[in-house]
Design a protein around this motif. Sequence first.
Motif, short mmCIF file in Angstrom:
data_model
loop_
_atom_site.label_atom_id
_atom_site.label_comp_id
_atom_site.label_asym_id
_atom_site.label_seq_id
_atom_site.Cartn_x
_atom_site.Cartn_y
_atom_site.Cartn_z
N GLU A 119 0.85 -1.23 -0.15
CA GLU A 119 -0.07 0.03 0.20
C GLU A 119 0.78 1.57 0.04
OE1 GLU A 119 -3.72 1.45 2.52
OE2 GLU A 119 -2.64 0.01 3.20
N VAL A 120 0.77 2.02 -1.00
CA VAL A 120 1.29 3.31 -1.15
C VAL A 120 0.63 4.67 -0.69
CG1 VAL A 120 3.09 4.80 -2.49
CG2 VAL A 120 2.99 2.30 -2.73
N VAL A 121 0.61 5.35 0.32
CA VAL A 121 -0.13 6.33 0.58
C VAL A 121 0.35 7.42 -0.07
CG1 VAL A 121 -1.13 7.73 2.48
CG2 VAL A 121 -0.77 5.23 2.78
N SER A 122 -0.33 8.33 -0.70
CA SER A 122 -0.23 9.30 -1.47
C SER A 122 -0.36 10.80 -0.92
CB SER A 122 -0.71 9.52 -3.09
OG SER A 122 -2.20 9.36 -2.85
N ASN A 123 -1.14 10.86 0.26
CA ASN A 123 -1.37 12.09 0.81
C ASN A 123 -0.26 12.49 1.80
OD1 ASN A 123 -2.95 10.52 1.85
ND2 ASN A 123 -4.60 12.21 2.46
N TRP A 124 0.40 11.42 2.05
CA TRP A 124 1.58 11.42 3.03
C TRP A 124 2.67 10.48 2.59
CZ3 TRP A 124 -3.12 10.50 6.00
CH2 TRP A 124 -3.06 9.14 6.51
N ARG A 125 3.58 10.62 2.94
CA ARG A 125 4.61 9.37 2.49
C ARG A 125 4.67 8.38 3.51
NH1 ARG A 125 8.32 14.07 2.35
NH2 ARG A 125 9.36 13.35 3.88
N GLU A 126 3.94 7.11 3.08
CA GLU A 126 4.03 5.84 3.89
C GLU A 126 4.05 4.78 2.71
OE1 GLU A 126 0.88 3.47 6.44
OE2 GLU A 126 1.06 5.67 6.93
N VAL A 127 4.72 3.87 3.12
CA VAL A 127 4.34 2.34 2.43
C VAL A 127 4.14 1.44 3.20
CG1 VAL A 127 5.75 0.71 0.92
CG2 VAL A 127 6.01 3.06 0.64
N SER A 128 3.20 0.60 3.18
CA SER A 128 2.75 -0.72 4.07
C SER A 128 2.86 -1.78 3.33
CB SER A 128 1.49 -0.32 4.52
OG SER A 128 1.27 0.91 5.62
N ILE A 129 3.53 -2.63 3.92
CA ILE A 129 3.62 -4.08 3.34
C ILE A 129 2.95 -4.95 4.31
CG2 ILE A 129 5.08 -5.85 2.54
CD1 ILE A 129 7.24 -3.75 2.08
N HIS A 130 1.79 -5.42 3.91
CA HIS A 130 1.04 -6.43 4.76
C HIS A 130 1.26 -7.76 4.63
CE1 HIS A 130 -1.76 -2.73 5.51
NE2 HIS A 130 -1.54 -2.45 4.06
N ASP A 131 2.06 -8.38 5.36
CA ASP A 131 2.26 -9.80 5.31
C ASP A 131 1.22 -10.72 5.75
OD1 ASP A 131 3.39 -12.25 5.49
OD2 ASP A 131 5.34 -11.56 6.37
N ALA A 132 0.55 -11.29 4.76
CA ALA A 132 -0.79 -12.22 5.04
C ALA A 132 0.17 -13.69 5.74
CB ALA A 132 -1.05 -12.78 3.87
N THR A 133 1.01 -14.08 5.83
CA THR A 133 1.48 -15.24 6.39
C THR A 133 1.58 -15.08 7.88
OG1 THR A 133 2.72 -15.86 4.53
CG2 THR A 133 3.31 -16.99 6.56
N SER A 134 2.34 -13.75 8.24
CA SER A 134 2.37 -13.74 9.72
C SER A 134 1.21 -12.72 10.46
CB SER A 134 3.78 -12.86 9.91
OG SER A 134 3.68 -11.76 9.41
N GLY A 135 0.40 -12.16 9.59
CA GLY A 135 -0.62 -11.13 9.68
C GLY A 135 0.16 -9.83 10.24
N ASN A 136 1.31 -9.58 10.01
CA ASN A 136 1.96 -8.28 10.54
C ASN A 136 1.84 -7.24 9.27
OD1 ASN A 136 2.47 -9.28 13.03
ND2 ASN A 136 4.54 -10.23 12.38
N THR A 137 1.98 -6.05 9.57
CA THR A 137 2.12 -5.07 8.70
C THR A 137 3.34 -4.38 8.98
OG1 THR A 137 -0.22 -4.88 8.34
CG2 THR A 137 1.03 -2.83 7.72
N LYS A 138 4.06 -3.96 7.93
CA LYS A 138 5.43 -2.88 8.06
C LYS A 138 4.94 -1.81 7.48
CE LYS A 138 9.39 -5.87 8.28
NZ LYS A 138 10.87 -6.19 7.25
N ARG A 139 4.97 -0.66 8.43
CA ARG A 139 4.68 0.62 7.83
C ARG A 139 6.17 1.44 7.74
NH1 ARG A 139 -0.37 0.99 7.77
NH2 ARG A 139 -1.73 -0.07 9.38
#
Length: 177
Positions: A119-139
């Motif tokens: 997920e790439v947020v365009s109205n502020w700088r953020e990239v989120s990677i949602h790991d379906a295996t672990s259920g974790n999200t790296k922001r």
Amino acid sequence: MATLKACLTSIEHYLGFPKSRSITISRRLQERGVIPVGAPGIAPKLDAHDVVSLIIALAADTALHEAPDAVTRYRALTPGGIDLIGAPASIDTAGRALDIMADVAIHGSADLLRRDRIEVVSNWREVSIHDATSGNTKRFVAPGADASAWQHAGHRKSTTITGSAFVDAVRDIFGKK
């Protein structure tokens, strides 16, 4: 290495970014040296890092003249907004994390990546990677920013790329069908 034309075709087919905009964005990236320029009669050749940079520029949904700077800024985002000065080299920035995903898609078993989301947020700088295996999200956010807080007044505008679309696009670009 893949030609720019092949990259743009696969990106449109698998990720849905219109080729007309991709051509213009890629030209801006070439002008600023973010992705390579071909020579007279020779098509530009892109590696996985270049393809990820192109995808970041398209997903960030910035103005055309801001695209090269946006790639640099989004690639430098850090996990949770931590300052990486003096940190171990094993801590990845958003750019390196996406490059690793592309490398796994090309050379490894990409089955687990297919369930993830970028997920790439365009109205502020953020990239989120949602790991379906672990259920974790790296922001990944700018150093010093609070990744758990809303960083802009108003709504959150983002582009979501499914792991399967990302894997299919990268594998198609580099001939690993």
